[in-house]
Every structure is written in C-alpha cells, then in structure tokens.
Write a protein that holds these residues in place. Sequence first.
Motif, PDB file in Angstrom:
ATOM      1  N   TRP B  29       0.823  -1.198   0.000  1.00 20.75           N
ATOM      2  CA  TRP B  29       0.000   0.000   0.000  1.00 20.75           C
ATOM      3  C   TRP B  29       0.860   1.251   0.000  1.00 20.75           C
ATOM      4  CZ3 TRP B  29      -5.182   0.848  -0.465  1.00 20.75           C
ATOM      5  CH2 TRP B  29      -5.648   2.106  -0.133  1.00 20.75           C
ATOM      6  N   PHE B  37      -5.225  -8.292  -3.766  1.00 23.39           N
ATOM      7  CA  PHE B  37      -6.211  -9.100  -3.088  1.00 23.39           C
ATOM      8  C   PHE B  37      -5.947 -10.589  -3.237  1.00 23.39           C
ATOM      9  CE2 PHE B  37      -9.786  -7.520  -0.770  1.00 23.39           C
ATOM     10  CZ  PHE B  37      -9.763  -6.163  -0.987  1.00 23.39           C
ATOM     11  N   PHE B  82      -1.666  -6.777 -13.391  1.00 21.49           N
ATOM     12  CA  PHE B  82      -3.045  -6.661 -12.912  1.00 21.49           C
ATOM     13  C   PHE B  82      -3.313  -5.443 -12.054  1.00 21.49           C
ATOM     14  CE2 PHE B  82      -4.557 -10.589 -14.527  1.00 21.49           C
ATOM     15  CZ  PHE B  82      -3.482 -11.446 -14.526  1.00 21.49           C
ATOM     16  N   PHE B  86      -4.562  -0.619 -13.708  1.00 17.92           N
ATOM     17  CA  PHE B  86      -5.873  -0.285 -13.172  1.00 17.92           C
ATOM     18  C   PHE B  86      -5.776   0.703 -12.032  1.00 17.92           C
ATOM     19  CE2 PHE B  86      -8.313  -3.251 -15.534  1.00 17.92           C
ATOM     20  CZ  PHE B  86      -7.402  -4.222 -15.886  1.00 17.92           C
ATOM     21  N   ASN B  91     -11.057   5.455  -8.660  1.00 16.69           N
ATOM     22  CA  ASN B  91     -11.969   4.395  -8.268  1.00 16.69           C
ATOM     23  C   ASN B  91     -11.211   3.105  -8.003  1.00 16.69           C
ATOM     24  OD1 ASN B  91     -14.193   2.846  -7.863  1.00 16.69           O
ATOM     25  ND2 ASN B  91     -15.182   3.367  -9.797  1.00 16.69           N
ATOM     26  N   ALA B  92     -11.438   2.531  -6.876  1.00 12.63           N
ATOM     27  CA  ALA B  92     -10.626   1.382  -6.491  1.00 12.63           C
ATOM     28  C   ALA B  92     -11.086   0.095  -7.137  1.00 12.63           C
ATOM     29  CB  ALA B  92     -10.674   1.232  -4.973  1.00 12.63           C
ATOM     30  N   ILE B  93     -12.204   0.127  -7.778  1.00 14.86           N
ATOM     31  CA  ILE B  93     -12.784  -1.122  -8.273  1.00 14.86           C
ATOM     32  C   ILE B  93     -11.838  -1.896  -9.160  1.00 14.86           C
ATOM     33  CG2 ILE B  93     -14.236  -1.763 -10.199  1.00 14.86           C
ATOM     34  CD1 ILE B  93     -16.563  -1.150  -8.868  1.00 14.86           C
ATOM     35  N   GLY B  94     -11.165  -1.191 -10.064  1.00 13.15           N
ATOM     36  CA  GLY B  94     -10.362  -1.879 -11.062  1.00 13.15           C
ATOM     37  C   GLY B  94      -9.400  -2.893 -10.469  1.00 13.15           C
ATOM     38  N   TRP B  95      -8.436  -2.423  -9.676  1.00 10.63           N
ATOM     39  CA  TRP B  95      -7.425  -3.369  -9.224  1.00 10.63           C
ATOM     40  C   TRP B  95      -7.996  -4.322  -8.178  1.00 10.63           C
ATOM     41  CZ3 TRP B  95      -6.834  -2.920  -4.100  1.00 10.63           C
ATOM     42  CH2 TRP B  95      -7.012  -1.661  -3.515  1.00 10.63           C
ATOM     43  N   MET B  96      -9.007  -3.903  -7.454  1.00 10.88           N
ATOM     44  CA  MET B  96      -9.621  -4.822  -6.498  1.00 10.88           C
ATOM     45  C   MET B  96     -10.123  -6.050  -7.228  1.00 10.88           C
ATOM     46  SD  MET B  96     -11.904  -3.307  -3.449  1.00 10.88           S
ATOM     47  CE  MET B  96     -13.084  -2.604  -4.538  1.00 10.88           C
ATOM     48  N   LEU B  97     -10.901  -5.832  -8.283  1.00  9.79           N
ATOM     49  CA  LEU B  97     -11.507  -6.953  -8.971  1.00  9.79           C
ATOM     50  C   LEU B  97     -10.485  -7.770  -9.743  1.00  9.79           C
ATOM     51  CD1 LEU B  97     -14.876  -5.484 -10.176  1.00  9.79           C
ATOM     52  CD2 LEU B  97     -14.461  -7.089  -8.343  1.00  9.79           C
ATOM     53  N   ILE B 100      -8.741  -9.872  -7.266  1.00  9.52           N
ATOM     54  CA  ILE B 100      -9.640 -10.927  -6.796  1.00  9.52           C
ATOM     55  C   ILE B 100      -9.721 -12.019  -7.861  1.00  9.52           C
ATOM     56  CG2 ILE B 100     -12.044 -11.500  -6.339  1.00  9.52           C
ATOM     57  CD1 ILE B 100     -12.334  -8.911  -4.872  1.00  9.52           C
ATOM     58  N   ARG B 289      -8.359  17.122   3.576  1.00 11.71           N
ATOM     59  CA  ARG B 289      -8.395  17.231   2.128  1.00 11.71           C
ATOM     60  C   ARG B 289      -8.675  18.652   1.714  1.00 11.71           C
ATOM     61  NH1 ARG B 289     -12.309  12.748   0.157  1.00 11.71           N
ATOM     62  NH2 ARG B 289     -13.189  13.083   2.193  1.00 11.71           N
TER      63      ARG B 289
END
Lengths: 610, 291, 406
Positions: B29, B37, B82, B86, B91-97, B100, B289
């Motif tokens: 991280w 993941f 992978f 991404f 948006n974190a979705i890309g590398w999370m999925l 996974i 922020r």
Amino acid sequence: MSARIGFLLLAGLAAALAVFPWVGDLIGERFPTSYELRLVMRAMILGIVAIGLNILVGYAGLVSLGQAALYGLGAHVAALLALKAGFPFVPALVLSVLIPAAVGAMLAFPTVRVRGVYLAVITIAFGLVFVNILREWVSFTGGASGLVGIPRPTILGERLGATRSMSFNYYYLIMLFLLASVAVQAALVRSRYGRAMRAAAQSENAARALGINVVAIRTLAFAISAGFAGLGGGLFANLALFVNYETFTFTTSIELLLMVILGGSGTLAGPLVGTTVLFSSTQFLQGLGEWQTFGYGVLLALVLFILPRGIVGSLMRRGGSGETSRATGAWPNWVDGLEPVTARHDDAGQATLAVRGLTLRFGGLTAVNDVTMEVRAGTVHALIGPNGAGKSSLLNVVSGFYPATLGTVTVFGETAGGLPPYVLARRGIARTFQNTELFGQMTVLENVLVGQHPHFRASFLETVLRLPRFRREEREAMAEARRLLQFVGLSAFADDEARNLPFGHQRRLEIARALALRPKLLLLDEPAAGLTHGEIEDLVALIRGLADRGMTIVLVEHHVDMIMAVSDRVTVLDYGEVIADGPPATIQADPRVIEAYFGHATLPAQKVEA
Amino acid sequence: MEAVIQYLLTGLSAGSVYGLIALGFYVMWSAAKAVNFTYGEMFMLGGVLTVVLMELGLPLPVAALTAIAAAALAGAVIERVFVRPFNQESNAIGWMLTTIAVGIMIEASTTATYGPLGRPLPSPLAEEPLRIGGSGIYPQELLLPVAAILITLALEFFYRRTVLGRAMRAVSFNRVAAGLVGIDADRITLLAFAMAGALGALAGFLVAPVIQASASMGVIVGLKGFMVAIIAGIANARGVVVVGILYGIAEKLIEGFLSTAARDAIGFTLMILLLLLFPQGLFGRAEVRKV
Amino acid sequence: MQNQGFSAGGRRLLLGLASTIALATAALPATAQRAEPCIGASWELTGALSHTGLSIRIAVETALDEINAAGGVLGQRLRLVAYDDVGEPARAVDNARRIGERDNCIVMMGGFRTPNAIALRDPLAEMELPWMGVISAGTAVIEHPNNANKWMFRVSMKDRWVAPFLVDAAKSRSASGKIALVYEGTAWGQGAVPDVERAMAAANLPLLGKETYNIGDQDMSAQMIRLRDAGVDTILFYGVDREATNMVRSMDRIGWKPTIISAWGIGVQFARTAGPLAEGVLVAGTYTWMGELPPRSAGVLQRMQAKFPQIASPADIPLPSGTANAYDATYVIAEAIKLAGRFDRDAFRQALYKVNYEGIVANYAPAFEPRQERHDAILPAAYKLFAFHNGAMLPVEQTPFRQAAR
C-alpha cells in the motif's frame, strides 16, 4: 444508445421471455423443462438484484461487495415469515423489500467516514458477518442446513408456481417484477435523484455546494439497491422453497458485481445484459469440470481488461459523436425568462454577508486570522491578496466547507456557522471552485440540471411513478437549464460530456450551474484564471450584469484590471489578515497593498497581463 | 487462568500470521496505494509449493527458498499486469476486482492440481509442544512472532538507512515528486509487491507445519490480514504487527469466553466499528483534504 | 377456502377441477412413460470436496462395469449420468431437475453433503424421482416431517443410529464415564447434536460438553481446554480430516490425550496429516479397504485400481465407507430394476422394498421396508468400528485397540 432503440430492445426481451415457457408447444419438444424454466427464473431474479447494484455502484459510485448479504436477508425474511409466522406471500414479500432496505440504509453510514477500498472492505466484512450469523444461529435460521419446506406461495388462494398446471404464473410474476425494476431504475436515473447520485460520485464538493445532501442521497442509493436485492431474495425464497447461507456468500457478491460491470456499470441496459451473459457463461463454465472456478476467474479478468466499460458501455462509447466544430455563443446573453435566476429583491444596502472576527486554523497553521468583512446586498465585493493569503479558505468557511475556529459568519441576517455546505446552498449561497469541479461524466445540460436540485418539489413516489407533477417540473427545469446555457453561450454543447469541453467553456458551465441554484449570494473563486482576454471581458460583463439586477457577488481574483472594472468594494488579505478594505480606487493606491503584492511601497500603475 | 495463558499463546501465533500478512499489505500500500487481493494466495503458495517441491525431492531449505522466490516473482507479475494498469483512476474497483480474479485463478488451479486436501509439512519444531503449566505451544509457532518482530525491525532499518528503502518511502509520500528527483517509481512499486509476496510466502511456510498446507489456507487469512492492516492505519510497520497480534489474541479470547461459533461475526463487527471510529486507522494520520 | 361467495369460490372450484383433470390426463402418460436406463447423480466432483465425489465415482463405475458385463438390466446397459454440484445445494437441485426431466433417468444418486440432500426433498417429490444416498448421513435426509418421505432412500449410515453406536463404544471405553461432543459447524455436525443427546440420555450418561468449531479453523485450544478442565476423557467427534488434525494438535499442545471416537467424517487422509497423533483414534464406518479383505472385496478393489490409476493403494481411497456403500447401492438399484420388470419410477420404488442382496457392507434382507425409518438399507448391526494404527485405518479387531481400555 438512444431511448427508442433501448425501448425496442427491452420490448424484444420481454416478448422473448413471455414466449419462452410455451416454446415446447411451438416446436413439439420437451423444452423448456422445469430445469430450464427455473434457470431463466433465477436469471431474472439475479437481474433484479443486479439492477439494484447498478444503481449503487454505477450511478452512486459506491462499491459494495456485500450485496449478496442483502439478497440473502430478503430471502430469509420471506422464508422465515412464511415458514414460522404463516405470513401470506404478499406481506412477506413487502417486508422482504423493506427490511433489507432499512439495513442497506444503515450501511450508508460508513460512507460518511470512509470511501473507496475502505468502504469495500466494510461491505465484505458485513457480508461475512451475515453469513456467519446465518450459519450459526441454528434455532432461527436453521443453521447450515437452512430452512426447508417453505410453503408454496399463494396470492388470493391461487397457488404460484412454474408449472404448466399453474400457467407458469410465478414465472410471469417474476418477469413482471423484472420489468417493473427496469422501469423504476430508468425513472430514478432520469430524475433529480439519479443526477444527484451521479453528481455526488463525480464531485462530492460540487454536489454539496449545489444543495445536495450527499449523505442522504447515498443513504437513499444504499436503501434502494438493498430494496431491489431484498425483492430478489423474497422471490428466490418462494421459488426454491429452500434457503441456506451458501447461496449468499462473498462469491455471490462478486458474481453480482461482475454482472453489473460486464454489462456496463452506470448504464440502464447494463445489468440485464450482464446478467444474461454471465448466467449463460456460468452454465457453460460448468462444463469445464475441475477448471470451472478457474475459468470463472479468467472470465472476470478478461472482462476487466477488454471491456472495462462493460458491453453496453463500450457500445455507447463507440456511438459517440465526432469532433464537429460547434458554434459557441456569445455571453452573457440576457435572454428572456432568466428572471427567476437573476432577480433578487433584497433590501439594497443591507449586509448580505457579514464576517466577524473569523479565524481558521489547521493544526499549527493559521489560514485566516481575525477577519472582519461586510458584503452589502446587490454589490460586487472582491477579495484579493497574494497566494496563500487565505482567500479561498475564507470562501470555504463562508460556504460551509471548513468550520471556523473562531468568529461568526452571518448570511442573510442568520448565523451560518457550523452549517454544512448543502444547507447553505439551499439558503441561497452558490459558489464556483478554483479548480473547476464539474461533473465530468455528465452532460453539460445535466450539470446545470443538478444545480436545480433543491428546487424540485415532487416527492420520491411521484418521481418513480412519473406522475404529472414530476413531469411538469422536469420540463420546466429543462427549459430553464437551456435558457441558462443560452445565457453562457453553450447551447450547442448541451449534450456533450462536461469533461470534453475546452477549459474556457468549463468555466462558463460552472457559472451557469451555480446560477441554476437561483442564488442570492454568488461566490466566485478565481473565475478568470485561465481565460483569454476576451473571455475575461465577457466575464466582467456577466458579473456586472448580475449585480445590476440585484445579485450579491463575492469575487476572489488575481486579475487587478478585472477587479477594478467590476467591483464595488475590495477587501485585501495578506497572511490571513485584512490589510485593506474599501472602494477599488482607494485600494489600488494603498501602499500596504502594493507592498504585499510587489514587495515595495510604490509602483507606477501598470496593466497586469493575464 | 491456565486457559487465558493458552489463549494468549495461540493468539500470539495466529496473530503473528495476521501481522506478517498485514506487513505485506503495508509494504504494497505504501508503494502503490493499492494492494493485492490475491495476497492470501501468496501465503498459501509458501506452504503448498514447499510441500510439492519437497515431494519432488528437494531438501526443505531449498524448497522453502524456491517457494518464497516464486511468490516474490508472482507478486511482481501481479503488480505489473493486474494492478498497475488499473491504478490510474481514483476508483478502487479496477485493481480490487482484477486481483480478486487472479486470486480465484490461483486457488482454483491449485485445488485442481494439488487437490483439495491438506498435506503435512514436516518440521522438527512442530513435533513436541513446549508446555507451560497446563498450556502448550509448538516451538514452530513461536517462530512466527519472532519472524514478525525481526522483519519489522529489518523493514524499518531498510526504510530508514538504505538508499532503496528511502526511495520507497519517497514514492509512498509523493509518487510524482519522487519521479521528479529521478526515482523510478514503477520499478519501486514492482519491488514492493515482490517483497510483499516473499513475506506472505514466508509466513505460509512457517505456519504450514502446524496447520497443514492446503489450497484453501489463504483465503480468510488474507482477508483478515488486510482488515488488520486497515484498522491499524496501514501507515506504519509496527502498528500493523501490533494490531495483528492483538486481533489474534482477541479472537482466541472471544472463542474462549464468548462463543466459538460467532467468533468471526464478532471479530468482523469489532473491526467495522473500529474503522468507523477511526476512519484513518488506529495509528494512521488524519488527512485534511483541500477543497 | 375463503368465504367469498359462491361465484368466486365456485369458479375457482371449477378451475381447480378442470386443471386437475387436465393434469391427471396429462400425467397419466407420464407415469406410464418410459424412464431411461440411466442412473443420474449429483456429486461433489470438483472443488473442496472433490475427494468425496471421487470415492463414490470409482465404486459406481466399477459396479456398473460389472453389471453391464453380466448382461445389464432388462437387456439394457445401465448408464451413469453424473453432474457436478461442487457441494452447493442450489446446484444439486438444478442437477436433480435435469436428471428428472431432461435425462429422465430412473433413479438419482446423492453425494456427500447433507444440505444438498435436504434441499432435494421437495423437487424429488414433485418430479417423483427416486433418490439413493450413499454418504450424507444426516437423519433428516431420510426422515422427513409428517412421515412424508416416499422417494428418498439411502445405503449409508444414519446419524440417529450412529449416535448410539458411538455412545456404546464410548461407554465401554471411558474410565470415568465423562464424555463430551465436538462437532463441526455444518448441517451434518449441527444435526448430530440432538441425536447424540438422545443416545446419551438413553445410555444414562450426562453429556459433559458440546463444543463446536468452524470449517477452516486452525486451532481449537479454547474448546479443548474447557473439556479437559471438565475432566472429560472420551470425545465423540463429528468432523472431517482437516479439522480433526487441527484438533488433535490442539490437544497435543495442552498435553491432553482423550479417547476419540469419531463418526465417519474422518477418512484415511487423517493418518497422513496427523501423523503419530492419529494413533488410537477410533472411527465408525461401514467399510475399510485396508488390511485383510475378503476375496470378493479384494477383487473389487483390484478392478477399481485398474480402472482408476490414481488409486495406487487402498490409502488413496479418501472415504472408504462411502466407496463401499456406493458399490452396494449400485447393485441394489440394478436388482430393483430387474424386480420391477420395466423402466418405471414408481415400479422401481415399489421393487426396492423387495430387494434381497448380499453386499460387501451388509446382507440386505430386504434392503428397504415401506416405512420412512427403513428407507435406510444399512442397519446398525452392520456398523463397524475402525482404528488408526501405524498410519492405516483398520478394523478395530485388527489393532491393539480392540479391547476397551480400562
């Protein structure tokens, strides 16, 4: 994808589904058997859940990896009520929607504090906790064995099922719910709710500044998506007549997310397409034997690499219009019908905004130090100073983004301290941002429509059911939005995505959007930055024109020419403190101001180029 | 009272596993603001690959080192293929999925080839337990907290005193700025993921003699390790290890005094609550922020 | 029904009557319709439980080879149509519908997991498809509420009968009479609790503890400490190899070695993973393929190994009891078809009650009786106790643990 084509495709799908159970009669084969029928019914149910998830992930931008738990909750509510409390089908189904919706709303709370991957982890944990409870609470949920022997559902005495003897009535009921879900999704998305969700996802700050209660809209998104999931669960329980935790694991949550993404998250047709394709693929994958799970992982990876926008998303992308030169209108264009936006009837001379003794500290840094300032109604008040002087910080306090450490802010005669930005926005404070915070993936027209969010009066129900009051308000809002676009000369760009606009146009759009709020006080944060000389002149005309019509404007700027041309009064900040306050001519000659800007006491008057 | 000592002991060993995994997440991280993941599968590979290589005749140390190296390589490949493509959007979705997906592929292919059953990894330190009163622990299990502490100290030394380590810290603070001073941020990130992979495999190898090497041993451990890292604030090495150990002990105490069945439900709920109270983690720093 | 006046009720009655007649006339040909000469199956062929599917498959395919070599049934080859359910109940239901309606098999075989079997209750009854379990031992699989089970049969152990068998073995081996239960948090484990409680009560023994754990748990020290401190010296165990290994390791940590008497979830893999800690653990079951085998079984084993090279030795048969059950079940099915005289599901069902057959597990005389409780073919008298000794799972008589340890 135009609405008409979409509608036709949907009608085609509905027709195909409607005919499906009778195919055997047409072709004389034993097809479909209850096996195939139930597959299609399960696919339709998953489609309902996927639609809900699409609203959450695709429109509201909130990643949930625990949707299966809400789906399972709906299923268990329906199962338990039917099995243990003897509830009839319809009330049990209603509760299987409402209870998960309430739980879903609670899941929204974490979004107040955490975002992105942190939120995803919380949803994963939620899903795991739910499965754990299902598996261990043997007396209530049947534990790992689950609940078996759920009574067959009936409506008004009619048994529901998927066999010929019952005319496949349950099949058609599920289909009806699916079509209704599609309609509700469309109604929601094409309304202020959908716009607000997308806005909050694309720029939370701008959404807040336009009167959107971001927490509330996210809670709504979670609740709605959970409601859809619960509906799917209730329908599933009455189909399978058996529920246990295994249908609702983390793997299922991933599958649901994959359906949404594969189809195209944030598109209306996406969830249906994704469900159909994924469901069929899974049936095919089963043929891979030991390698089926592996194949599933490969499929997931392929989708993400090749079609990150999903099937529908990729198709829509290709259909985008090419670069045609478009006519940019002159601005400000004082067309008819702008009065609701521009006309203000405050008592001239009264203070619209009064800041007293305002101090703002971040840890050890004092950004604003004991600032007192008064902005009179109907005037243009400029706020200038070197970089880091605290101008934007002051604006942020006034618009509610930072809480003041000390001092008071009074707006329209009422204390504004501590109020969140969306409340202040609804009271009539609009603002633009130093870095244009447009809703990049929404169209120019939609951006302006978001600004009108607080003005809609139609209720949620009226919106979803598309009742007359909703339709009327949408029409009127559209008309006003188009007038505002005319005002800033962007009519020809109405259907373009905001992020594709040239920079100057983006600035114009931001102003149009802020005006859509019908503000009484307009805060402009460096609106001239990056504009050409001609554009700045137009901007000056716009500001002057608005002020002449009664709007109060606070302007943070660096362009000295512009300040002098447009302001009635100027406040100068340096190191967070007020060093001068008065009419522009006085300020221009003030030695302290000159020293702050240029470092020495005297300077011949010079034109400062942009 | 004896029971509590046992809970502390087993909690210490289980918690050290979580801590080691969390350390891996911390390393990743910091460098990439993204994680892997599939990380639980690196852990699994540490145990499973060692067993397989030993069955092919390699002596234990060679097998273990090869397994760890393989996991390091896998970590690097996953980052490059992978995660990096991404990680552009917020948006974190890309590398999370994608990760996974890779995790699913690794576990599925292992189950299909190695089989679903666990196999033993013999170790002299896992044969006779050390008894302390009525409680006991295998010496092998004590290797885990020792490893966790040593590696934490090594990481801290690495980050503070070596050029490469400082480069990594620079990348974690400000990727762009690090690039501007000549640090190849992409290569640093690759290295970070490789290091993390090795770390995960090491943990798997150390604990496999006690719990057997099976294809599914990594899934839940990976998830818990990630949650531990987040709860700790994923900001400093000591923090994640401490929180990992504490969570392991807490799990045992919950099992001992509350309920075995509801252990995970209670544990995860606790984690959710902690995250809500401390959105930046227990040891993390709150970010203000800029608007 | 509801009091809605004659017209509504009358209409509904007419509709109901009409559809019943229609259904009856439509159904008549269906029951007289030929079923296909196939045995359908929904097994755990892939995934975490694939070793259970393998155990069943080797037996069924070997048995079918033998049966078909001897002329088949009613002059036809009996085929196997096996589907994978990965241990998921929803998939098992899908497979059942495929088998019942698409493939139209005469009978369906079940697999390992109890929830899968339970989920099939309603679909099987609706399709009137006979089902033969060979492993899933949960009592509720066969004994449905209101004695409603008509179509589900089983050649395997029944937990309600296993419990007294285990309690009996425990009673004769426990020095202090302090016995406790450890069970896995699954349908099978949770379902065994009332069975064990009842059996203990019938034996006049208090159950000193009931400890559970989750699948995948790596340490059970908390549970073991509680039991040890309660003075327990014998444990009844309902779980599978992996967790059993972790349990004995937990016991080893705290220096406690009670007698362990397990229901048959533990298979031969336990010896491999637990090593020396497996020594002396007792397991109930119906069969073991290790040690001295009678000639017929030796022949079966030979043929299984020839057909499935991955079975290099009996130690490679993960669930030995399941394999034996499945072998016998296949023959029972063949016998019933022959007795029925035609490929008809209801005739097949009735014929099951007339099957007399000498299997390798037991002598079935008859295999089933027309009451729900006796839809289980293997009676408690055929249950056996095995012991782990020197890495093998042998009949207890062939080990030092045959005598009750006092």
